[in-house]
Enzyme design. Structure first.
Site, PDB file in Angstrom:
ATOM      1  N   HIS A 121       0.833  -1.197   0.000  1.00 52.60           N
ATOM      2  CA  HIS A 121       0.000   0.000   0.000  1.00 52.60           C
ATOM      3  C   HIS A 121       0.873   1.254   0.000  1.00 52.60           C
ATOM      4  O   HIS A 121       2.087   1.177   0.164  1.00 52.60           O
ATOM      5  CB  HIS A 121      -0.918   0.021   1.230  1.00 52.60           C
ATOM      6  CG  HIS A 121      -2.056  -0.939   1.145  1.00 52.60           C
ATOM      7  ND1 HIS A 121      -1.928  -2.270   1.461  1.00 52.60           N
ATOM      8  CD2 HIS A 121      -3.361  -0.771   0.759  1.00 52.60           C
ATOM      9  CE1 HIS A 121      -3.089  -2.886   1.293  1.00 52.60           C
ATOM     10  NE2 HIS A 121      -3.971  -1.996   0.860  1.00 52.60           N
ATOM     11  N   LYS A 154      -0.245   4.642   4.764  1.00 61.68           N
ATOM     12  CA  LYS A 154      -1.096   3.685   5.480  1.00 61.68           C
ATOM     13  C   LYS A 154      -0.493   3.369   6.842  1.00 61.68           C
ATOM     14  O   LYS A 154       0.703   3.096   6.949  1.00 61.68           O
ATOM     15  CB  LYS A 154      -1.267   2.404   4.653  1.00 61.68           C
ATOM     16  CG  LYS A 154      -2.277   1.435   5.252  1.00 61.68           C
ATOM     17  CD  LYS A 154      -2.634   0.346   4.276  1.00 61.68           C
ATOM     18  CE  LYS A 154      -3.625  -0.655   4.868  1.00 61.68           C
ATOM     19  NZ  LYS A 154      -4.898  -0.015   5.247  1.00 61.68           N
TER      20      LYS A 154
END
Length: 242
Positions: A131, A135
């Site tokens: 990600h 995050k």
């Protein structure tokens, strides 16, 4: 026509949800963020979609219960106390909680469950996810969802077989482990691969998210499906009839 109320409306997912709703035949009933009042929002909505933060769940759940409206929770990073609260709340209203609202990921989890069940415990399972750099939780909610699918298929508890963050010497792979590796960097929306490794062969099941709109479209479809359901705890698998 369904009136959607969005909690976490100023976040990336909140904005994506507004865009999807505004281009549909449904109605955006409003949104709230950290300083907003979810109770007022719930009173004017047919369903609430919550993409906020774990520490806001209790307040958002109470607002949905008070207004007797269903609640879809897409917030990740929930712990056991949050899930206990959702189970209690589901005695009064319809609740659907998922670590990923993508319909593609939902089908991926179904395929992982089938593969893990049919290939058996001799095949090692590793889950790799990547990600964007901002995050804050790892492994991702989607990675854990996929791990739960594999564990369920094998009749085991993920908490007892989860293996994350191997580092250094003397860390051989434990028999029956479900491994997790989390990568972070750039602007990656979300990539997940479940690797089933057997003797002289591997099966890799993957999903790549190219835009947050896929999660928004899935959440809107699932929330629309939730409207009119009796009180209870539902899964996104049921939205696809799996």
């Amino acid at each position: 026509m369904v009136r959607f109320g969005v909690i976490g409306s100023e976040g990336a997912m909140g904005r994506a949800l507004r865009a999807v709703i505004d281009t549909s035949d449904d109605e955006y009933a409003g949104g709230v963020d950290r300083a907003g009042d979810p109770a007022t929002l719930a009173a004017g909505a047919d369903v609430l979609i919550d993409f906020s933060a774990p520490d806001a769940l209790a307040r958002n759940l109470a607002a949905a219960q008070a207004a007797k409206v269903p609640l879809l929770v897409g917030t990740t990073g929930l712990d056991r106390s949050h899930h206990d609260a959702l189970r209690q709340g589901a005695q009064e209203i319809a609740i659907l909680q998922t670590g990923n609202t993508s319909l593609g990921v939902t089908l991926l989890a179904h395929l992982v469950r089938e593969a893990a069940r049919r290939l058996g415990p001799d095949w090692d399972i590793e889950i790799l996810e990547m990600h964007h750099r901002r995050k804050v939780d790892a492994p991702s909610g989607t990675a854990l969802l996929l791990g739960e699918a594999a564990a369920e298929a094998r009749g085991i508890a993920l908490a007892d077989h989860r293996d994350s963050g191997r580092d250094g010497a003397g860390v051989p792979r434990a028999a029956g482990a479900i491994g997790f590796a989390a990568l972070r960097g750039g602007t990656v929306v979300g990539e997940h691969s479940v690797i089933l490794a057997g003797e002289q062969e591997r099966l890799v099941l993957s999903h790549v998210a190219e835009d947050r709109a896929i999660f928004a479209r899935g959440a809107v479809r699932a929330a629309r499906w939730l409207v009119g359901r009796p009180a209870g705890r539902y899964t996104i698998d049921e939205v696809l009839g799996l």
